[in-house]
Design a protein around this motif. Sequence first.
Motif, mmCIF file in Angstrom:
data_model
loop_
_atom_site.group_PDB
_atom_site.id
_atom_site.type_symbol
_atom_site.label_atom_id
_atom_site.label_comp_id
_atom_site.label_asym_id
_atom_site.label_seq_id
_atom_site.Cartn_x
_atom_site.Cartn_y
_atom_site.Cartn_z
ATOM 1 N N VAL A 265 0.758 -1.023 -0.136
ATOM 2 C CA VAL A 265 -0.053 -0.011 -0.100
ATOM 3 C C VAL A 265 0.845 1.073 0.056
ATOM 4 C CG1 VAL A 265 -1.679 -1.279 1.096
ATOM 5 C CG2 VAL A 265 -0.342 0.172 2.555
ATOM 6 N N SER A 266 2.280 1.183 0.378
ATOM 7 C CA SER A 266 2.927 2.352 0.458
ATOM 8 C C SER A 266 4.434 1.905 -0.100
ATOM 9 C CB SER A 266 3.096 2.845 1.688
ATOM 10 O OG SER A 266 3.791 2.098 2.770
ATOM 11 N N GLU A 267 5.300 2.701 -0.117
ATOM 12 C CA GLU A 267 6.668 2.440 -0.226
ATOM 13 C C GLU A 267 7.217 1.655 0.722
ATOM 14 O OE1 GLU A 267 6.800 6.645 -2.807
ATOM 15 O OE2 GLU A 267 6.356 6.472 -0.519
ATOM 16 N N VAL A 268 8.155 0.829 0.537
ATOM 17 C CA VAL A 268 8.618 0.226 1.890
ATOM 18 C C VAL A 268 9.342 1.162 2.819
ATOM 19 C CG1 VAL A 268 10.662 -1.404 2.252
ATOM 20 C CG2 VAL A 268 9.188 -1.852 0.386
ATOM 21 N N THR A 269 8.959 0.928 3.931
ATOM 22 C CA THR A 269 9.561 1.790 4.982
ATOM 23 C C THR A 269 10.697 1.440 5.640
ATOM 24 O OG1 THR A 269 8.458 0.819 6.944
ATOM 25 C CG2 THR A 269 7.029 2.197 5.766
ATOM 26 N N ARG A 270 11.468 2.553 6.495
ATOM 27 C CA ARG A 270 12.789 2.290 7.177
ATOM 28 C C ARG A 270 12.539 1.007 8.149
ATOM 29 N NH1 ARG A 270 16.593 6.011 7.558
ATOM 30 N NH2 ARG A 270 16.667 5.858 9.766
ATOM 31 N N ARG A 271 11.341 1.023 8.775
ATOM 32 C CA ARG A 271 11.038 -0.045 9.760
ATOM 33 C C ARG A 271 11.128 -1.356 8.867
ATOM 34 N NH1 ARG A 271 6.648 -2.593 10.871
ATOM 35 N NH2 ARG A 271 5.615 -1.518 9.793
ATOM 36 N N GLU A 272 10.348 -1.289 8.027
ATOM 37 C CA GLU A 272 10.470 -2.755 7.185
ATOM 38 C C GLU A 272 11.616 -3.232 6.740
ATOM 39 O OE1 GLU A 272 5.611 -1.930 5.947
ATOM 40 O OE2 GLU A 272 7.338 -1.426 4.552
#
Length: 300
Positions: free
Chosen positions: A83-90
């Motif tokens: 749903v979004s760009e891959v995050t720093r947490r992921e």
Amino acid sequence: MRFFLLCLLMLPLGSNGAELLRPYPFHDLLKNGASCQVCPEMVRLPAGDFYMGAFPGDGHSDERGPGGVPFSVTIKRSLAMSVSEVTRREYNAFIAANPDHSSGPRCGGFVAGRFSGDIQQGWRAPGFDQGEEHPVVCIGWQQARAYARWLSEITGRSYRLPTEAEWEYGARAGSITRYWWGNQMVSEHVNCGRPQCDTEFSATAPARALDSNGFGLYHTLGNVWEWVEDCYQADAYTLHFRDYPKAVSGGERCKRVIRGGSWNEGDWSVRASNREGWLPERPLNDIGFRVVRDGGDMPI
């Protein structure tokens, strides 16, 4: 050509074959059936048809198909897209499990208004403040693919980068206009680097800061460019229009397509049809990525 354009303009939003349903986000499970809290949230994209590319006068020459007009592409099977760009947490979860990937290629980009060719801390400190829910940047194309392979390993599903056609299908969400919401810029919908865009963020925005499109996808336009699978060819649309949505292949060192524009770009770059080519081993602090997973089924 006039008849073709007239027919397109007469189509109501979403009538290009996309089955626009209320999106239902989900996380895949781990192989052992446990919840995967570090996996990106996904949404099912239905099979459907769409028009790929720009209308005459509304894009660069590399955005046009045969005859200088958009061409029809069929997404034959449903798939899931983050749903979004891959995050720093992921991404950090991937690095924790794969420390060999902790040091990627040298990153460049604009820092405090000036270009730097050597952002030494890379994705961990890309030259501006980020939180854990901001999109990860300073990631090369190979590192993005490695992240997708890791998701495949821990879930038993088939994750990968989207093809260019799949990306545009998701970004358009049933629209045939310049942006997913219409032909005029609406600042509340996009984070980019000009006064016409949202001005709240000086660099990246959190991955779900602004509105989602009709497929439930956030920041397909603006925020960060997104790597896709394809090799970049300026004449790809005229040479390969019959082959889409399959990715355009090329040599190992070919430039890879990036889509969507970024926080550092103007409103012209965040059009749904805009495409650029960039060196896969030369990440920038305004390039990130999102992933797709084959099969649109959701875990119960």
